[in-house]
Scaffold this motif. Sequence first.
Motif, PDB file in Angstrom:
ATOM      1  N   GLN A  31       0.820  -1.203   0.000  1.00 52.40           N
ATOM      2  CA  GLN A  31       0.000   0.000   0.000  1.00 52.40           C
ATOM      3  C   GLN A  31       0.863   1.265   0.000  1.00 52.40           C
ATOM      4  N   ILE A  32       1.962   1.237   0.722  1.00 55.94           N
ATOM      5  CA  ILE A  32       2.865   2.399   0.746  1.00 55.94           C
ATOM      6  C   ILE A  32       3.698   2.445  -0.530  1.00 55.94           C
ATOM      7  N   GLY A  33       4.326   1.306  -0.853  1.00 56.95           N
ATOM      8  CA  GLY A  33       5.239   1.272  -1.993  1.00 56.95           C
ATOM      9  C   GLY A  33       4.569   1.563  -3.310  1.00 56.95           C
ATOM     10  N   SER A  34       3.355   1.081  -3.500  1.00 57.45           N
ATOM     11  CA  SER A  34       2.671   1.298  -4.777  1.00 57.45           C
ATOM     12  C   SER A  34       2.269   2.750  -4.965  1.00 57.45           C
ATOM     13  N   ARG A  35       2.174   3.486  -3.878  1.00 50.53           N
ATOM     14  CA  ARG A  35       1.880   4.919  -3.977  1.00 50.53           C
ATOM     15  C   ARG A  35       3.144   5.725  -4.261  1.00 50.53           C
TER      16      ARG A  35
END
Length: 296
Positions: A31-35
């Motif tokens: 969720q963090i990395g894909s943003r």
Amino acid sequence: MSLLNTLRFIASHPLTRTHRFRAFFRLLSWQIGSRLRPGPVTFYWIKGARFLVRRGETGLTGNIYVGLHEFEEMAFLLHFLRPGEHFVDVGANVGSFTILAGAVCGARVIAFEPIASTFGRLILNVKINELERTVRCSQNPVGSKAGRLRFTSDQDTTNHVLSAEEASEPSADVEVVTLDDSLAGDHPVLLKIDVEGFETEVLRGAKGVLANPSLRAIILELNGSGNRYGYDEALIPAELKRLSFEPVQYRPLKRLLLASDSQISQAQNMLFVRDLDFVRERLRSAPPIEVLGVRF
């Protein structure tokens, strides 16, 4: 899928029950990395298989969180298929089952996916796994007869044939084929159909495929979506039983294939097999697969 439902899914999944915090960490990391990283990311999956994934692709992100998003059906495929055998994936989406069959099992695959944007991502996933020689992708939808159909085009894993009530939805017009025409000369041992309620039409155009004794198993989504087209999906298990396919449930961690009833419930994949003894021996004798540190 809402965040709460995703957390419940992760917590109850057979491959995460002994290390839920690791699974929750994968969720948080994605969720963090894909943003932070726009565009698709290459995810290294099982036995060297890979897929390109981006935010919002429910099936693929489920594989990141729990290893096998549709555990029983994917594990059945992994234990059942043998190198060189033929698997047909109707409603392939971006290719989770196709990748497992082609890259992990070494099977030959024909994958059908009618939505142009999704089909493009399916092709990319085939290419990054270097499966062009053994996987054939078709952008034709599958039905009971030749013609044309309009599909929704903006609903990810739930794109489907438009009903009359959905005429204003964003859509695409695509030429229809039947499985009997498309698979002439090919003899699949495993067939998967996930077409959001249009399963009845696909089966009506596959009478020859279904009658061929080489076909031993079918993975079929039956969740009541056929109602939008006026189909009673409760009739499908009885028709398959007439062709000697029995509804079963698979318990991959113990490699148990159990008799099941044919009652249809919400969001349910159903597994039908022909020649129980043959299939059970296949499952029993398959080499183990390791996913997220769990060997089964």
